[in-house]
Design a protein around this motif. Structure first.
Motif, PDB file in Angstrom:
ATOM      1  N   ALA A 182       0.826  -1.208   0.000  1.00  0.00           N
ATOM      2  CA  ALA A 182       0.000   0.000   0.000  1.00  0.00           C
ATOM      3  C   ALA A 182       0.862   1.261   0.000  1.00  0.00           C
ATOM      4  O   ALA A 182       0.561   2.239  -0.703  1.00  0.00           O
ATOM      5  CB  ALA A 182      -0.924  -0.007   1.224  1.00  0.00           C
ATOM      6  N   THR A 183       1.955   1.237   0.764  1.00  0.00           N
ATOM      7  CA  THR A 183       2.845   2.398   0.819  1.00  0.00           C
ATOM      8  C   THR A 183       3.504   2.631  -0.537  1.00  0.00           C
ATOM      9  O   THR A 183       3.628   3.775  -0.997  1.00  0.00           O
ATOM     10  CB  THR A 183       3.925   2.195   1.898  1.00  0.00           C
ATOM     11  OG1 THR A 183       3.288   1.909   3.149  1.00  0.00           O
ATOM     12  CG2 THR A 183       4.782   3.436   2.056  1.00  0.00           C
ATOM     13  N   ALA A 184       3.938   1.542  -1.170  1.00  0.00           N
ATOM     14  CA  ALA A 184       4.573   1.668  -2.486  1.00  0.00           C
ATOM     15  C   ALA A 184       3.613   2.278  -3.497  1.00  0.00           C
ATOM     16  O   ALA A 184       4.000   3.133  -4.304  1.00  0.00           O
ATOM     17  CB  ALA A 184       5.053   0.296  -2.965  1.00  0.00           C
ATOM     18  N   THR A 185       2.354   1.855  -3.444  1.00  0.00           N
ATOM     19  CA  THR A 185       1.346   2.421  -4.359  1.00  0.00           C
ATOM     20  C   THR A 185       1.180   3.919  -4.133  1.00  0.00           C
ATOM     21  O   THR A 185       1.073   4.703  -5.091  1.00  0.00           O
ATOM     22  CB  THR A 185      -0.008   1.708  -4.147  1.00  0.00           C
ATOM     23  OG1 THR A 185       0.177   0.316  -4.375  1.00  0.00           O
ATOM     24  CG2 THR A 185      -1.060   2.237  -5.096  1.00  0.00           C
ATOM     25  N   ALA A 186       1.186   4.336  -2.843  1.00  0.00           N
ATOM     26  CA  ALA A 186       1.015   5.761  -2.530  1.00  0.00           C
ATOM     27  C   ALA A 186       2.243   6.568  -2.958  1.00  0.00           C
ATOM     28  O   ALA A 186       2.110   7.674  -3.507  1.00  0.00           O
ATOM     29  CB  ALA A 186       0.775   5.912  -1.028  1.00  0.00           C
ATOM     30  N   LEU A 187       3.457   6.025  -2.750  1.00  0.00           N
ATOM     31  CA  LEU A 187       4.682   6.756  -3.083  1.00  0.00           C
ATOM     32  C   LEU A 187       4.825   6.931  -4.590  1.00  0.00           C
ATOM     33  O   LEU A 187       5.430   7.895  -5.070  1.00  0.00           O
ATOM     34  CB  LEU A 187       5.910   6.032  -2.514  1.00  0.00           C
ATOM     35  CG  LEU A 187       5.961   5.874  -0.992  1.00  0.00           C
ATOM     36  CD1 LEU A 187       7.272   5.236  -0.566  1.00  0.00           C
ATOM     37  CD2 LEU A 187       5.784   7.222  -0.300  1.00  0.00           C
ATOM     38  N   GLU A 188       4.291   5.994  -5.351  1.00  0.00           N
ATOM     39  CA  GLU A 188       4.404   6.041  -6.803  1.00  0.00           C
ATOM     40  C   GLU A 188       3.685   7.254  -7.383  1.00  0.00           C
ATOM     41  O   GLU A 188       3.989   7.704  -8.500  1.00  0.00           O
ATOM     42  CB  GLU A 188       3.839   4.743  -7.406  1.00  0.00           C
ATOM     43  CG  GLU A 188       4.305   4.461  -8.805  1.00  0.00           C
ATOM     44  CD  GLU A 188       3.977   3.035  -9.227  1.00  0.00           C
ATOM     45  OE1 GLU A 188       3.096   2.433  -8.593  1.00  0.00           O
ATOM     46  OE2 GLU A 188       4.626   2.525 -10.169  1.00  0.00           O
TER      47      GLU A 188
END
Length: 303
Positions: free
Chosen positions: A146-152
């Protein structure tokens, strides 16, 4: 009768309880040895299971702690823009640590990872195609996707990588390893308690007439019960000590062999953790012995 039972718990009574308990242990020596054997085997299985659970948990934590997100920046991102992206990343509640990796450092790290084959990178002829990046660790491994999706979605971020697909499988495996370990430990504990309680019940059953006579002569439940509980505690303590000896020697031997033949396999070897497990085995042996005697006597005390 209860008041008489309470006043009877004096020094002479305590001597009587110990004498009765040890006389019974000697008189029923084969049954005592059998009970100790079952307690020992049961606690060895439990101790080995505890060590398995502790090591499985360590493996799971090791796998989870190695999971990190790499945030690649667009080539035209300058120093000011980079600081803005860093602050945006920090705003996410799941982010634990963040480290900037310049393109120069990334190239050096790649050369080190290539080892003797680092000469392959000489073909780059001074150009460095690697982008600047941030390495981000989250507070929990479950928060990585979920964090990776937000940082992208942050402006200036070109790409985000965290081992998509592989991480989800690893997290799923560690979850099942934890669940399987706890279920196995729970089943083995129940099996050990059942075996020990059954063995003590057989000892009590063999002496049911003796118990009946004591009750008819006016002995209180506690006066009858205490020698049996002492007997159960001695059986549990002896079995626990033997099990600790076997598990401790076996685990130390395993650690030594792995250190020589498979040094990359790191099992739990902290003395504090091992002593806690061994101490728990002795405590569990005493508790099971006492409780096993208690519950096994209930039926025969109803005279």
């Amino acid at each position: 009768m209860k008041r008489a039972g309470c006043t009877a718990v004096n020094l002479n009574s305590i001597n009587y309880f110990f004498k009765e308990a040890f006389t019974s242990l000697v008189r029923n020596s084969w049954l005592s040895i059998s009970s100790i054997g079952i307690v020992t085997v049961s606690l060895i299985i439990l101790g080995a299971s505890l060590l398995l659970v502790v090591n499985a948990e360590k493996l799971a934590q090791s796998v989870e702690s190695s999971v990190e997100i790499t945030v690649f920046l667009e080539e035209e991102v300058g120093k000011v823009e980079r600081e803005r992206i860093k602050e945006k990343i920090k705003e996410h509640a799941a982010v634990d640590t963040i480290e900037f990796i310049s393109k120069e450092q990334a190239l050096q790290d790649m050369k080190k990872s290539f080892g003797e084959r680092a000469d392959i990178l000489d073909s780059l002829e001074g150009s460095n195609p690697l982008p600047d990046a941030f390495r981000v660790k989250t507070k929990t491994a479950e928060a990585v996707p979920a964090t990776a999706t937000a940082l992208e979605k942050i402006k200036g971020v070109e790409q985000v990588r965290y081992g998509q697909g592989v991480v989800e499988k690893l997290l799923n495996i560690t979850k099942w390893v934890r669940l399987a370990s706890m279920v196995t430990l729970g089943l083995l504990t129940l099996a050990a308690v059942f075996l020990i309680a059954t063995t003590i019940r057989m000892s009590v059953f063999a002496r049911r007439r003796e118990i009946g006579i004591m009750k008819m002569l006016g002995a209180t439940n506690w006066f009858v019960r205490f020698p049996f509980m002492l007997e159960g505690i001695v059986l549990g303590l002896t079995g626990g000590l033997l099990a600790v000896l076997v598990v401790d020697l076996g685990y130390l031997s395993l650690l030594q062999k792995l250190k020589i033949s498979l040094p990359f396999v790191q099992l739990v070897n902290e003395p504090r953790v091992i002593l806690y497990i061994l101490g728990s085995m002795i405590g569990l042996g005493i508790l099971i012995g006492a409780l096993g005697s208690w519950f096994s006597l209930r039926k025969f005390l109803k005279v």
